[in-house]
Design an enzyme around this catalytic site. Structure first.
Site, PDB file in Angstrom:
ATOM      1  N   ASN A  16       0.831  -1.212   0.000  1.00  0.00           N
ATOM      2  CA  ASN A  16       0.000   0.000   0.000  1.00  0.00           C
ATOM      3  C   ASN A  16       0.861   1.255   0.000  1.00  0.00           C
ATOM      4  O   ASN A  16       0.538   2.245  -0.660  1.00  0.00           O
ATOM      5  CB  ASN A  16      -0.954   0.001   1.196  1.00  0.00           C
ATOM      6  N   ARG A  67       4.613   2.087  26.078  1.00  0.00           N
ATOM      7  CA  ARG A  67       4.013   2.465  24.801  1.00  0.00           C
ATOM      8  C   ARG A  67       4.009   3.977  24.604  1.00  0.00           C
ATOM      9  O   ARG A  67       4.212   4.471  23.498  1.00  0.00           O
ATOM     10  CB  ARG A  67       2.583   1.914  24.712  1.00  0.00           C
ATOM     11  N   ARG A  93       0.759  -2.239  15.156  1.00  0.00           N
ATOM     12  CA  ARG A  93       0.708  -1.991  16.601  1.00  0.00           C
ATOM     13  C   ARG A  93      -0.541  -1.183  16.897  1.00  0.00           C
ATOM     14  O   ARG A  93      -0.870  -0.249  16.154  1.00  0.00           O
ATOM     15  CB  ARG A  93       1.911  -1.161  17.087  1.00  0.00           C
ATOM     16  N   LEU A  95      -2.497   1.679  18.593  1.00  0.00           N
ATOM     17  CA  LEU A  95      -2.070   3.006  19.052  1.00  0.00           C
ATOM     18  C   LEU A  95      -2.973   3.457  20.196  1.00  0.00           C
ATOM     19  O   LEU A  95      -4.193   3.267  20.163  1.00  0.00           O
ATOM     20  CB  LEU A  95      -2.140   3.994  17.889  1.00  0.00           C
ATOM     21  N   ASN A 109      -6.619   4.865   8.142  1.00  0.00           N
ATOM     22  CA  ASN A 109      -6.131   3.477   8.149  1.00  0.00           C
ATOM     23  C   ASN A 109      -6.804   2.723   7.020  1.00  0.00           C
ATOM     24  O   ASN A 109      -7.918   3.047   6.614  1.00  0.00           O
ATOM     25  CB  ASN A 109      -6.505   2.827   9.496  1.00  0.00           C
ATOM     26  N   HIS A 111      -8.095  -1.160   6.029  1.00  0.00           N
ATOM     27  CA  HIS A 111      -8.387  -2.449   6.670  1.00  0.00           C
ATOM     28  C   HIS A 111      -9.007  -3.382   5.635  1.00  0.00           C
ATOM     29  O   HIS A 111      -9.902  -2.964   4.887  1.00  0.00           O
ATOM     30  CB  HIS A 111      -9.360  -2.232   7.839  1.00  0.00           C
ATOM     31  N   GLU A 176      -7.207  -2.380  -2.613  1.00  0.00           N
ATOM     32  CA  GLU A 176      -6.577  -1.488  -1.630  1.00  0.00           C
ATOM     33  C   GLU A 176      -5.659  -0.495  -2.339  1.00  0.00           C
ATOM     34  O   GLU A 176      -5.642   0.694  -2.033  1.00  0.00           O
ATOM     35  CB  GLU A 176      -5.777  -2.305  -0.609  1.00  0.00           C
TER      36      GLU A 176
HETATM   37  C1  GRF Z   1      -3.187  -4.722   4.073  1.00  0.00           C
HETATM   38  O1  GRF Z   1      -4.016  -5.814   3.803  1.00  0.00           O
HETATM   39  C2  GRF Z   1      -3.915  -3.683   4.880  1.00  0.00           C
HETATM   40  O2  GRF Z   1      -5.286  -3.618   4.584  1.00  0.00           O
HETATM   41  C3  GRF Z   1      -3.713  -4.176   6.282  1.00  0.00           C
HETATM   42  O3  GRF Z   1      -2.405  -4.692   6.308  1.00  0.00           O
HETATM   43  C4  GRF Z   1      -2.031  -5.099   4.996  1.00  0.00           C
HETATM   44  C5  GRF Z   1      -0.774  -4.371   4.650  1.00  0.00           C
HETATM   45  O4  GRF Z   1      -0.221  -4.811   3.451  1.00  0.00           O
HETATM   46  N1  GRF Z   1      -3.960  -3.127   7.248  1.00  0.00           N
HETATM   47  P1  GRF Z   1       1.010  -4.042   2.809  1.00  0.00           P
HETATM   48  O5  GRF Z   1       2.110  -3.977   3.864  1.00  0.00           O
HETATM   49  O6  GRF Z   1       0.546  -2.673   2.402  1.00  0.00           O
HETATM   50  O7  GRF Z   1       1.419  -4.881   1.630  1.00  0.00           O
END
Ligand code: GRF
Length: 217
Positions: A16, A67, A93, A95, A109, A111, A176
């Site tokens: 990503n 933390r 992690r 937060l 974020n 997900h 993504e």
């Molecule tokens: C992705 O599937 C994202 O949605 C999740 O963690 C993964 C990260 O993948 N939060 P990358 O490190 O971007 O390849």
């Protein structure tokens, strides 16, 4: 054009992150990456950042007893680079509420599920196990509760009859990678605004005319 200054936080492969790097290299894209932070010094994403000539910083959570100190170090790094929007991209992690509060409505974020379904880990396997017809992915503003917060953008991804966890992970990632740069663009261009628990998207931003149905009727 003044570009939105991004800080990207990762823990692993960084595909990503790569999608954001590629987008930021496009002419006219309204954001730029100022710093990439990983809590794991061996994260492949740090290499991706360095290859792209970006500032790549490891802030190893194992080096901090508490933390709060770990999160202060991240906060200082982000502010030092005058970051305006924090993009969590596979940052593994949790937060704390203090940190999240300091970046309220300035941290997003990604997900790999259609939130609010399947918060947490192993989202693809759990969706397959339940037999749902759509998986998906979500980009949302971050709130202290895990995988919660105003939703900016989602993709609904049909699950094929022969889908495996591996194929679904791969398929989801392609969405993504399309969505993260698009969501950052929405924010950078001032077309997404948080209102209570929701994100309001400016009316003139294009929406698909139809929804997705799976299997096709
Ligand atoms: C992705 O599937 C994202 O949605 C999740 O963690 C993964 C990260 O993948 N939060 P990358 O490190 O971007 O390849």
């Amino acid at each position: 054009m003044r570009k939105l200054r991004l800080g990207v936080m990762i823990s692993g492969g960084g595909t990503n992150l790569q999608a954001l790097i590629d987008a930021c290299q496009q002419h006219g894209y309204p954001a730029k990456i100022e710093v990439v932070i990983s809590n794991r010094p061996d994260a492949k994403g740090l290499e991706r950042a360095r290859t792209a000539g970006l500032k790549a910083v490891a802030i190893d959570h194992k080096e901090y007893e508490e933390r709060a100190a770990f999160e202060d170090a991240i906060h200082d790094c982000l502010t030092e680079h005058k970051v305006q929007l924090v993009c969590l991209a596979g940052f593994m992690r949790l937060l704390g509420a203090d940190f999240v509060g300091r970046w309220k409505d300035r941290m997003i974020n990604i997900h790999p599920s259609l939130l609010p379904s399947y918060k947490g880990l192993h989202t693809h396997a759990r969706a397959l196990e339940d037999g749902v017809k759509f998986a998906g992915c979500t980009i949302h503003y971050v709130r202290p509760e895990m995988d919660n917060g105003p939703i900016i953008m989602q993709a609904a991804i049909p699950i094929a009859p022969d889908e495996t966890e591996e194929s679904l992970i791969a398929k989801t990632l392609t969405y993504e990678h399309r969505m993260y740069p698009a969501a950052v663009r929405l924010i950078a261009e001032g077309n997404a605004r948080v209102s209570g628990h929701k994100v309001v998207i400016k009316e003139d931003v294009a929406l698909p005319a139809t929804g997705l149905i799976c299997p096709l009727p």
